[in-house]
Design a protein around this motif. Structure first.
Motif, PDB file in Angstrom:
ATOM      1  N   ARG A  94      32.208  23.634  69.503  1.00 17.46           N
ATOM      2  CA  ARG A  94      31.201  22.847  70.211  1.00 17.46           C
ATOM      3  C   ARG A  94      31.342  21.363  69.871  1.00 17.46           C
ATOM      4  N   ASP A  95      31.592  21.050  68.583  1.00 13.61           N
ATOM      5  CA  ASP A  95      31.772  19.651  68.191  1.00 13.61           C
ATOM      6  C   ASP A  95      33.006  19.039  68.862  1.00 13.61           C
ATOM      7  N   ALA A  96      34.067  19.829  68.970  1.00 10.43           N
ATOM      8  CA  ALA A  96      35.277  19.329  69.633  1.00 10.43           C
ATOM      9  C   ALA A  96      34.997  19.075  71.112  1.00 10.43           C
ATOM     10  N   MET A  97      34.239  19.966  71.747  1.00  5.49           N
ATOM     11  CA  MET A  97      33.901  19.771  73.158  1.00  5.49           C
ATOM     12  C   MET A  97      32.992  18.555  73.353  1.00  5.49           C
ATOM     13  N   LYS A  98      32.061  18.349  72.413  1.00  3.36           N
ATOM     14  CA  LYS A  98      31.202  17.163  72.495  1.00  3.36           C
ATOM     15  C   LYS A  98      32.034  15.891  72.383  1.00  3.36           C
ATOM     16  N   GLU A  99      32.968  15.889  71.453  1.00  5.36           N
ATOM     17  CA  GLU A  99      33.822  14.714  71.273  1.00  5.36           C
ATOM     18  C   GLU A  99      34.651  14.459  72.528  1.00  5.36           C
ATOM     19  N   LEU A 100      35.174  15.519  73.121  1.00  2.00           N
ATOM     20  CA  LEU A 100      35.939  15.378  74.351  1.00  2.00           C
ATOM     21  C   LEU A 100      35.050  14.849  75.479  1.00  2.00           C
ATOM     22  N   GLY A 101      33.820  15.343  75.538  1.00  2.34           N
ATOM     23  CA  GLY A 101      32.886  14.869  76.550  1.00  2.34           C
ATOM     24  C   GLY A 101      32.562  13.396  76.363  1.00  2.34           C
ATOM     25  N   ARG A 102      32.359  12.983  75.113  1.00  3.81           N
ATOM     26  CA  ARG A 102      32.089  11.566  74.844  1.00  3.81           C
ATOM     27  C   ARG A 102      33.279  10.700  75.247  1.00  3.81           C
ATOM     28  N   MET A 103      34.495  11.176  74.932  1.00  9.95           N
ATOM     29  CA  MET A 103      35.689  10.419  75.282  1.00  9.95           C
ATOM     30  C   MET A 103      35.853  10.339  76.803  1.00  9.95           C
ATOM     31  N   SER A 104      35.331  11.334  77.518  1.00  8.90           N
ATOM     32  CA  SER A 104      35.428  11.342  78.980  1.00  8.90           C
ATOM     33  C   SER A 104      34.316  10.543  79.628  1.00  8.90           C
ATOM     34  N   GLY A 105      33.357  10.069  78.829  1.00 10.73           N
ATOM     35  CA  GLY A 105      32.268   9.274  79.368  1.00 10.73           C
ATOM     36  C   GLY A 105      31.072  10.098  79.824  1.00 10.73           C
ATOM     37  N   MET A 106      30.947  11.310  79.352  1.00 14.70           N
ATOM     38  CA  MET A 106      29.821  12.158  79.746  1.00 14.70           C
ATOM     39  C   MET A 106      28.646  11.936  78.802  1.00 14.70           C
ATOM     40  N   ASP A 107      27.453  12.226  79.295  1.00 14.81           N
ATOM     41  CA  ASP A 107      26.252  12.163  78.461  1.00 14.81           C
ATOM     42  C   ASP A 107      26.079  13.531  77.802  1.00 14.81           C
ATOM     43  N   VAL A 108      26.655  13.681  76.616  1.00  8.94           N
ATOM     44  CA  VAL A 108      26.712  14.971  75.943  1.00  8.94           C
ATOM     45  C   VAL A 108      25.323  15.446  75.533  1.00  8.94           C
ATOM     46  N   GLU A 109      24.483  14.525  75.087  1.00  3.45           N
ATOM     47  CA  GLU A 109      23.145  14.920  74.643  1.00  3.45           C
ATOM     48  C   GLU A 109      22.330  15.478  75.807  1.00  3.45           C
ATOM     49  N   GLU A 110      22.439  14.862  76.979  1.00  2.00           N
ATOM     50  CA  GLU A 110      21.730  15.349  78.167  1.00  2.00           C
ATOM     51  C   GLU A 110      22.221  16.743  78.560  1.00  2.00           C
ATOM     52  N   ILE A 111      23.521  16.937  78.508  1.00  2.00           N
ATOM     53  CA  ILE A 111      24.087  18.250  78.835  1.00  2.00           C
ATOM     54  C   ILE A 111      23.592  19.296  77.850  1.00  2.00           C
ATOM     55  N   GLU A 112      23.520  18.924  76.574  1.00  2.00           N
ATOM     56  CA  GLU A 112      23.051  19.869  75.557  1.00  2.00           C
ATOM     57  C   GLU A 112      21.571  20.200  75.763  1.00  2.00           C
ATOM     58  N   ARG A 113      20.762  19.205  76.124  1.00  2.00           N
ATOM     59  CA  ARG A 113      19.340  19.477  76.389  1.00  2.00           C
ATOM     60  C   ARG A 113      19.180  20.423  77.582  1.00  2.00           C
ATOM     61  N   GLU A 114      19.964  20.199  78.626  1.00  2.00           N
ATOM     62  CA  GLU A 114      19.893  21.080  79.788  1.00  2.00           C
ATOM     63  C   GLU A 114      20.320  22.501  79.441  1.00  2.00           C
ATOM     64  N   ALA A 115      21.339  22.632  78.615  1.00  2.00           N
ATOM     65  CA  ALA A 115      21.804  23.959  78.212  1.00  2.00           C
ATOM     66  C   ALA A 115      20.749  24.667  77.372  1.00  2.00           C
ATOM     67  N   GLU A 116      20.104  23.932  76.484  1.00  2.00           N
ATOM     68  CA  GLU A 116      19.043  24.524  75.657  1.00  2.00           C
ATOM     69  C   GLU A 116      17.867  24.965  76.524  1.00  2.00           C
ATOM     70  N   ALA A 117      17.495  24.132  77.495  1.00  2.00           N
ATOM     71  CA  ALA A 117      16.413  24.510  78.400  1.00  2.00           C
ATOM     72  C   ALA A 117      16.796  25.740  79.217  1.00  2.00           C
ATOM     73  N   ASP A 118      18.042  25.844  79.613  1.00  2.00           N
ATOM     74  CA  ASP A 118      18.511  27.008  80.364  1.00  2.00           C
ATOM     75  C   ASP A 118      18.469  28.264  79.496  1.00  2.00           C
ATOM     76  N   ARG A 119      18.874  28.140  78.235  1.00  2.00           N
ATOM     77  CA  ARG A 119      18.812  29.288  77.318  1.00  2.00           C
ATOM     78  C   ARG A 119      17.379  29.755  77.128  1.00  2.00           C
ATOM     79  N   LEU A 120      16.474  28.815  76.958  1.00  2.00           N
ATOM     80  CA  LEU A 120      15.069  29.186  76.786  1.00  2.00           C
ATOM     81  C   LEU A 120      14.503  29.815  78.055  1.00  2.00           C
TER      82      LEU A 120
END
Length: 135
Positions: A94-120
């Motif tokens: 997951r940390d490697a994917m976050k780093e890749l997302g940051r390098m690609s210019g993605m908002d990793v924290e927003e994606i993680e919040r959406e994933a957590e909300a989806d899990r809940l």
């Protein structure tokens, strides 16, 4: 049409052609033609025998030996230790994917919040760990 065809007449014509010209003039092309034809026929003969082996991978069986007098607590402790290893690997991935997302210019924290909300929303909750568990 086929009534005028004869094998002996064909060979006779071939011999007549060879007698009319120089000996090497027609012999070399005939030899090459026969050699090429023989080579192709040889390939047809050998082809079914080539690459017929199919690789069958060996089956790997992992065995762990435990004593038969293990308690339920020991079994659960072992299971949680395995789960800890899986969690560590998942965290590294997951940390490697976050780093890749940051390098690609993605908002990793927003994606993680959406994933957590989806899990809940799906009702997926994390099971509480035993109190004495150390990963």
């Amino acid at each position: 049409m086929l009534k005028d065809v004869s094998v002996s007449g064909g060979f006779g014509d071939l011999v007549a052609v060879f007698r009319q010209s120089e000996p090497g003039e027609r012999l070399l092309p005939a030899t090459l033609a026969i050699a090429c034809t023989a080579f192709i026929l040889l390939l047809f003969y050998l082809d079914p025998k080539v690459n017929t082996y199919t690789y069958v991978p060996q089956e790997v069986i992992y065995v762990e030996n435990w004593t038969t007098d293990r308690t339920d607590e020991e079994i659960l402790q072992d299971r949680w230790q395995v789960q800890c290893l899986k969690d560590k690997l998942e965290t590294k991935r997951r940390d490697a994917m976050k780093e890749l997302g940051r390098m690609s210019g993605m908002d990793v924290e927003e994606i993680e919040r959406e994933a957590e909300a989806d899990r809940l929303a799906r009702g997926i909750v994390e099971v509480e760990r035993p109190a004495g568990l150390q990963c």
